[in-house]
Design a protein around this motif. Structure first.
Motif, PDB file in Angstrom:
ATOM      1  N   GLY A 143       0.848  -1.175   0.000  1.00  0.00           N
ATOM      2  CA  GLY A 143       0.000   0.000   0.000  1.00  0.00           C
ATOM      3  C   GLY A 143       0.887   1.229   0.000  1.00  0.00           C
ATOM      4  O   GLY A 143       2.099   1.138   0.237  1.00  0.00           O
ATOM      5  N   ALA A 145       0.899   5.363   1.420  1.00  0.00           N
ATOM      6  CA  ALA A 145       0.213   6.386   2.232  1.00  0.00           C
ATOM      7  C   ALA A 145       1.033   7.659   2.256  1.00  0.00           C
ATOM      8  O   ALA A 145       2.262   7.632   2.210  1.00  0.00           O
ATOM      9  CB  ALA A 145      -0.013   5.874   3.655  1.00  0.00           C
ATOM     10  N   GLU A 149      -2.964   9.607   4.941  1.00  0.00           N
ATOM     11  CA  GLU A 149      -4.019   9.257   4.004  1.00  0.00           C
ATOM     12  C   GLU A 149      -3.540   8.163   3.056  1.00  0.00           C
ATOM     13  O   GLU A 149      -2.404   8.185   2.592  1.00  0.00           O
ATOM     14  CB  GLU A 149      -4.443  10.487   3.175  1.00  0.00           C
ATOM     15  CG  GLU A 149      -4.965  11.650   3.990  1.00  0.00           C
ATOM     16  CD  GLU A 149      -6.309  11.358   4.643  1.00  0.00           C
ATOM     17  OE1 GLU A 149      -7.042  10.475   4.124  1.00  0.00           O
ATOM     18  OE2 GLU A 149      -6.637  12.009   5.648  1.00  0.00           O
ATOM     19  N   TRP A 150      -4.441   7.229   2.773  1.00  0.00           N
ATOM     20  CA  TRP A 150      -4.091   6.173   1.836  1.00  0.00           C
ATOM     21  C   TRP A 150      -4.154   6.678   0.406  1.00  0.00           C
ATOM     22  O   TRP A 150      -5.145   7.282  -0.008  1.00  0.00           O
ATOM     23  CB  TRP A 150      -5.036   4.974   1.971  1.00  0.00           C
ATOM     24  CG  TRP A 150      -4.878   4.205   3.237  1.00  0.00           C
ATOM     25  CD1 TRP A 150      -5.769   4.133   4.276  1.00  0.00           C
ATOM     26  CD2 TRP A 150      -3.759   3.393   3.616  1.00  0.00           C
ATOM     27  NE1 TRP A 150      -5.274   3.327   5.270  1.00  0.00           N
ATOM     28  CE2 TRP A 150      -4.040   2.862   4.900  1.00  0.00           C
ATOM     29  CE3 TRP A 150      -2.550   3.076   2.997  1.00  0.00           C
ATOM     30  CZ2 TRP A 150      -3.162   2.033   5.575  1.00  0.00           C
ATOM     31  CZ3 TRP A 150      -1.665   2.240   3.666  1.00  0.00           C
ATOM     32  CH2 TRP A 150      -1.971   1.729   4.935  1.00  0.00           C
ATOM     33  N   GLU A 153      -4.586   1.495  -0.669  1.00  0.00           N
ATOM     34  CA  GLU A 153      -4.751   0.812   0.611  1.00  0.00           C
ATOM     35  C   GLU A 153      -3.852  -0.413   0.703  1.00  0.00           C
ATOM     36  O   GLU A 153      -3.643  -1.124  -0.280  1.00  0.00           O
ATOM     37  CB  GLU A 153      -6.210   0.405   0.811  1.00  0.00           C
ATOM     38  CG  GLU A 153      -7.125   1.584   1.069  1.00  0.00           C
ATOM     39  CD  GLU A 153      -8.494   1.144   1.578  1.00  0.00           C
ATOM     40  OE1 GLU A 153      -8.638  -0.046   1.955  1.00  0.00           O
ATOM     41  OE2 GLU A 153      -9.403   1.981   1.586  1.00  0.00           O
ATOM     42  N   ALA A 154      -3.339  -0.649   1.901  1.00  0.00           N
ATOM     43  CA  ALA A 154      -2.468  -1.804   2.121  1.00  0.00           C
ATOM     44  C   ALA A 154      -3.272  -3.098   2.067  1.00  0.00           C
ATOM     45  O   ALA A 154      -4.426  -3.136   2.492  1.00  0.00           O
ATOM     46  CB  ALA A 154      -1.783  -1.679   3.480  1.00  0.00           C
ATOM     47  N   TRP A 161       2.305  -5.530   9.337  1.00  0.00           N
ATOM     48  CA  TRP A 161       2.865  -4.831   8.182  1.00  0.00           C
ATOM     49  C   TRP A 161       4.221  -4.224   8.538  1.00  0.00           C
ATOM     50  O   TRP A 161       4.566  -4.079   9.706  1.00  0.00           O
ATOM     51  CB  TRP A 161       1.926  -3.707   7.734  1.00  0.00           C
ATOM     52  CG  TRP A 161       0.594  -4.176   7.268  1.00  0.00           C
ATOM     53  CD1 TRP A 161       0.193  -4.430   5.989  1.00  0.00           C
ATOM     54  CD2 TRP A 161      -0.554  -4.461   8.082  1.00  0.00           C
ATOM     55  NE1 TRP A 161      -1.107  -4.858   5.949  1.00  0.00           N
ATOM     56  CE2 TRP A 161      -1.592  -4.882   7.232  1.00  0.00           C
ATOM     57  CE3 TRP A 161      -0.801  -4.406   9.463  1.00  0.00           C
ATOM     58  CZ2 TRP A 161      -2.854  -5.244   7.686  1.00  0.00           C
ATOM     59  CZ3 TRP A 161      -2.056  -4.755   9.938  1.00  0.00           C
ATOM     60  CH2 TRP A 161      -3.067  -5.177   9.051  1.00  0.00           C
ATOM     61  N   LEU A 183      -3.250  -0.950  11.083  1.00  0.00           N
ATOM     62  CA  LEU A 183      -3.042   0.029  10.020  1.00  0.00           C
ATOM     63  C   LEU A 183      -3.169   1.461  10.505  1.00  0.00           C
ATOM     64  O   LEU A 183      -2.663   2.383   9.844  1.00  0.00           O
ATOM     65  CB  LEU A 183      -4.013  -0.249   8.870  1.00  0.00           C
ATOM     66  CG  LEU A 183      -3.701  -1.529   8.091  1.00  0.00           C
ATOM     67  CD1 LEU A 183      -4.772  -1.805   7.033  1.00  0.00           C
ATOM     68  CD2 LEU A 183      -2.332  -1.438   7.429  1.00  0.00           C
ATOM     69  N   LEU A 187      -0.579   4.469   9.423  1.00  0.00           N
ATOM     70  CA  LEU A 187      -0.901   5.829   8.997  1.00  0.00           C
ATOM     71  C   LEU A 187      -0.221   6.859   9.887  1.00  0.00           C
ATOM     72  O   LEU A 187       0.195   7.924   9.407  1.00  0.00           O
ATOM     73  CB  LEU A 187      -2.416   6.038   8.992  1.00  0.00           C
ATOM     74  CG  LEU A 187      -3.190   5.294   7.900  1.00  0.00           C
ATOM     75  CD1 LEU A 187      -4.680   5.551   8.033  1.00  0.00           C
ATOM     76  CD2 LEU A 187      -2.701   5.712   6.513  1.00  0.00           C
ATOM     77  N   SER A 190       3.143   7.206   8.666  1.00  0.00           N
ATOM     78  CA  SER A 190       3.177   7.989   7.431  1.00  0.00           C
ATOM     79  C   SER A 190       3.164   9.481   7.746  1.00  0.00           C
ATOM     80  O   SER A 190       3.806  10.273   7.043  1.00  0.00           O
ATOM     81  CB  SER A 190       2.004   7.614   6.512  1.00  0.00           C
ATOM     82  OG  SER A 190       0.795   8.245   6.887  1.00  0.00           O
ATOM     83  N   ASP A 200       6.365   9.798   1.065  1.00  0.00           N
ATOM     84  CA  ASP A 200       5.290   8.831   1.270  1.00  0.00           C
ATOM     85  C   ASP A 200       5.867   7.605   1.964  1.00  0.00           C
ATOM     86  O   ASP A 200       7.092   7.469   2.105  1.00  0.00           O
ATOM     87  CB  ASP A 200       4.681   8.412  -0.072  1.00  0.00           C
ATOM     88  CG  ASP A 200       4.149   9.587  -0.871  1.00  0.00           C
ATOM     89  OD1 ASP A 200       3.829  10.631  -0.260  1.00  0.00           O
ATOM     90  OD2 ASP A 200       4.071   9.466  -2.107  1.00  0.00           O
TER      91      ASP A 200
END
Length: 354
Positions: A143, A145, A149-150, A153-154, A161, A183, A187, A190, A200
């Motif tokens: 994914g 991000a 924000e994605w 998506e993973a 992950w 997840l 984020l 990220s 990213d």
């Protein structure tokens, strides 16, 4: 028109040039130092330029180390028929070394290494992974991000992950909590990466196993995957972080050595304990050479499980030549020091053209 003495031109971007440019672009001093540490091999190999010049001279070559900002001017004054360009440092985003093979091609010079398109591809983990997946190679899906924000998506993952910056190398932006089990944490990472580095993050399903580095230097132009050095890299943890990397290379690494804080990871040949995995990795390398165009000098990072399953993580077209693992590879595979191996590689390619 007589040809000049054969010459190896080594183009590199110094850490300080990158650091100064990042500062001018608004990056905080600490973050600029972390980002520019990716170019530590330029700092480290500069200490051996005299040895490399001597190794070239012993093989009838001259040697010219050239900083990236001077490359266009220097190449304009050289003879493409007798000079060979080797790009030491890569980059298309935070770093600019990927311009060197393009400049060489524009001016008609032969090069050591992959073509310039791969210099761009390997610096973008998300795009690179998509290409590797399309080639049928065993790379984890990912994914993407940006700042919480994605963008993509993973994929689902029962094992959790792993989160890493998309365009930064040398473990920059990898922290002890970069392996996550939810997840929301991915984020949050990220956001941290974007705040620190404006990058990213790639979010891949965590894959178990031991870390493997596969190194390659084609001493002769027709060298194949039989010369690939495939080794487990044991650093005492599941994965290396940015702090681990900073303690190994460049000016920060020199300070760590002086303070007694330097500890190289241990290397062990994969073939000694998992010959099936070794053979699979050589097959992956062959596919990268044929399908992607890797050649001359590169490295591949993988994870290998106890049942010999191999996961391809990423590849590098400018491996860290002065790093401990590549030096070890040159000694074990070729029985040469790094500088002698580089000079021999260049001499063999230049002689093949005469």
């Amino acid at each position: 028109m007589p040809m000049h003495k054969p010459k190896l031109i080594l183009v590199h971007e110094p850490e300080k040039a990158c650091f100064d440019r990042l500062l001018a672009g608004g990056h905080a001093s600490r973050r600029a130092a972390e980002i520019s540490s990716y170019l530590a091999q330029s700092t480290d190999l500069a200490l051996e330029f005299d040895a490399l010049a001597a190794a070239c001279e012993a093989r009838g070559l001259s040697f010219a180390p050239v900083v990236l900002d001077d490359a266009a001017k220097v190449l304009d004054g050289e003879d493409p028929r007798s000079a060979l360009v080797w790009t030491l440092t890569d980059g298309v985003a935070y770093f600019r070394g990927g311009a060197a093979p393009a400049l060489a091609r524009l001016s008609g010079f032969n090069t050591v290494g992959a073509d310039d398109s791969l210099f761009a591809l390997c610096q973008d983990k998300f795009r690179s992974g998509a290409v590797l997946g399309a080639l049928g190679l065993p790379v984890p899906q990912a994914g993407l991000a940006r700042d919480g924000e994605w963008l993509v998506e993973a994929p689902a993952s029962a094992a959790g992950w792993f989160v890493k910056p998309n365009r930064l190398g040398a473990k920059i932006g990898i922290w002890p909590d970069s392996r996550v089990t939810d997840l929301a944490h991915a984020l949050e990472l990220s956001r941290r990466v974007f705040a620190c580095y404006r990058d990213d993050v790639v979010v891949q399903p965590y894959v178990s196993g031991r870390n493997v580095r596969a190194s390659f230097l084609g001493l002769m132009p027709d060298t194949g995957v039989e010369a690939l050095g495939v080794a487990f890299v044991e650093s005492g943890g599941d994965f290396q972080t940015m702090e681990d990397s900073l303690a190994l290379y460049g000016e920060t690494g020199e300070a760590a050595k002086a303070a007694g804080q330097y500890a190289e990871p241990e290397l062990a040949a994969v073939a000694d304990s998992q010959p099936v995995a070794d053979a699979r990795i050589r097959g992956i390398a062959e596919r990268l050479i044929i399908g992607l165009g890797l050649r001359d000098v590169f490295s591949i990072d993988l994870r290998v499980e106890a049942d010999d399953t191999a996961h391809l993580i990423e590849f590098e077209v400018c491996p860290g030549l002065p790093c401990f693992d590549f030096r070890d590879y040159c000694r074990r595979q070729w029985g040469l020091s790094l500088t002698d191996a580089m000079a021999e590689t260049a001499a063999n390619r230049l002689s093949a053209r005469t």
